[in-house]
Design a protein around this motif. Sequence first.
Motif, PDB file in Angstrom:
ATOM      1  N   MET A  94     -14.286  25.019  17.468  1.00  0.00           N
ATOM      2  CA  MET A  94     -15.663  25.090  17.930  1.00  0.00           C
ATOM      3  C   MET A  94     -15.892  23.962  18.935  1.00  0.00           C
ATOM      4  O   MET A  94     -15.603  22.806  18.648  1.00  0.00           O
ATOM      5  N   ARG A 120     -12.585  21.286  14.221  1.00  0.00           N
ATOM      6  CA  ARG A 120     -11.925  22.405  13.527  1.00  0.00           C
ATOM      7  C   ARG A 120     -12.728  22.824  12.311  1.00  0.00           C
ATOM      8  O   ARG A 120     -13.510  22.050  11.775  1.00  0.00           O
ATOM      9  N   GLY A 121     -12.482  24.034  11.865  1.00  0.00           N
ATOM     10  CA  GLY A 121     -13.219  24.585  10.729  1.00  0.00           C
ATOM     11  C   GLY A 121     -13.069  23.781   9.454  1.00  0.00           C
ATOM     12  O   GLY A 121     -13.938  23.815   8.579  1.00  0.00           O
ATOM     13  N   ASP A 146      -8.591  28.806  23.190  1.00  0.00           N
ATOM     14  CA  ASP A 146      -8.321  28.482  21.778  1.00  0.00           C
ATOM     15  C   ASP A 146      -9.592  28.435  20.930  1.00  0.00           C
ATOM     16  O   ASP A 146      -9.523  28.288  19.715  1.00  0.00           O
ATOM     17  N   SER A 186     -13.106  29.483  18.979  1.00  0.00           N
ATOM     18  CA  SER A 186     -13.695  30.636  18.280  1.00  0.00           C
ATOM     19  C   SER A 186     -15.101  30.894  18.783  1.00  0.00           C
ATOM     20  O   SER A 186     -15.588  32.016  18.773  1.00  0.00           O
ATOM     21  N   ALA A 187     -15.784  29.807  19.177  1.00  0.00           N
ATOM     22  CA  ALA A 187     -17.182  29.928  19.621  1.00  0.00           C
ATOM     23  C   ALA A 187     -17.615  28.622  20.283  1.00  0.00           C
ATOM     24  O   ALA A 187     -16.883  27.632  20.235  1.00  0.00           O
ATOM     25  N   LEU A 247     -16.956  34.368  24.413  1.00  0.00           N
ATOM     26  CA  LEU A 247     -17.086  33.649  23.139  1.00  0.00           C
ATOM     27  C   LEU A 247     -18.505  33.769  22.576  1.00  0.00           C
ATOM     28  O   LEU A 247     -19.481  33.742  23.332  1.00  0.00           O
ATOM     29  N   PHE A 272     -21.640  29.479  12.074  1.00  0.00           N
ATOM     30  CA  PHE A 272     -20.685  30.489  12.543  1.00  0.00           C
ATOM     31  C   PHE A 272     -20.025  31.167  11.346  1.00  0.00           C
ATOM     32  O   PHE A 272     -19.925  32.399  11.278  1.00  0.00           O
TER      33      PHE A 272
END
Length: 379
Positions: free
Chosen positions: A1, A17-18, A70, A72-73, A102, A320
């Motif tokens: 992100m 990162r998530g 790379d 995700s959003a 995105l 997200f």
Amino acid sequence: MLGIETSCDDTAAAVVRGDGEILSQVVSSQEDLLVRWGGVAPKMAEEAHSLAIDQVVQKALDDANVSENDLSAVAVTVGPGLSLCLRVGVHKARKIAKSFRLPIVGVHHMEAHALVSRLVNKDLDFPFLALLISGGHNLLVLAHGLGQYVQLGTTIDDAIGEAYDKSARWLGLDMRKGGGPALEQLALEGDPNAVKFSVPMRQHKDCNFSYAGLKTQVRLAIESRNISTDDIPISSATKDDRQIRANIAASFQRVAVLHLEERCQRAVEWALKMEPSIKYFVVSGGVASNQYVRTHLNQIAEKNGLQLVVMIAWTGIEHFIAGRFDDPPAVDEPDDMQYDLRPRWPLGEEYSEGRSASRSMKTARVHPSLTSMIQGSVH
């Protein structure tokens, strides 16, 4: 992100990162402008954001060793803040989202402050009490869950950070490192009981904050003592003059933080009434770095059996994952499209006990709160 933040006077971007790992964070400060203009000048701030935004975002991606492919959003602050400044970040976020297809997560600046502690402290579960103390905002919220907040108290005129900055400027302090730190430093040399400032809003039994009156008291205290702070910076002050300034700084700080403590104590009581399981008191925002402030807030936390946790892209990840985001902008979206910015955007619904008729808050053009918007989309 990728997270982008331009709500006020700093241009910032981060890649997170998530799992919470911060891969990069880059901030371009507008310190020189703040010193030159004696605060935030929206038009100048917008210009500075526009000049810095491309480099800041590129550097965040480079430092994280990722490219737009790379991601995700993209998360971006859409409010609250200064419209001119918010627009720069949102425009950049939409441009990236459009080019790389995105999703976009519009982030509430205050929620980001409340949630960032969950990034660092994995045990921090909802519900918790959060206090935001910065130059532009004071906010007390009970966080029930992601996107579910009850607003216990807010700023009805000036925030504590603004009062620190103005007082520091009037006392002729060196503003380069920020007014707050300069004033806190000088206050160490002063007598906190030397000047009898009155504590704001004691007659109001709510959790709202007001620092405009205290600022006026400081200005009058400086004027009545005939010290020429305009022409003589603190570095050139005589010993006696310096002592007078230190006494004013210490007395201001004692009363400013006492007001903060009284509001927080009441908010803790209200919050525990609604959610007896609360364990954490989360404090964020620039003023949270003030040692004197932290010590006093820690006393409130300990007295009430809470743990004090002191601390933008993370909020984007939480929403997200919860499926709250907007689709990528249309390929043919014009570059000068008018976005839905939310310069005045409450985080939660106001707690019933906190409503007072004497509020000076301007209610014009305030967005529905984040909590009510999310609940509206759920039902």
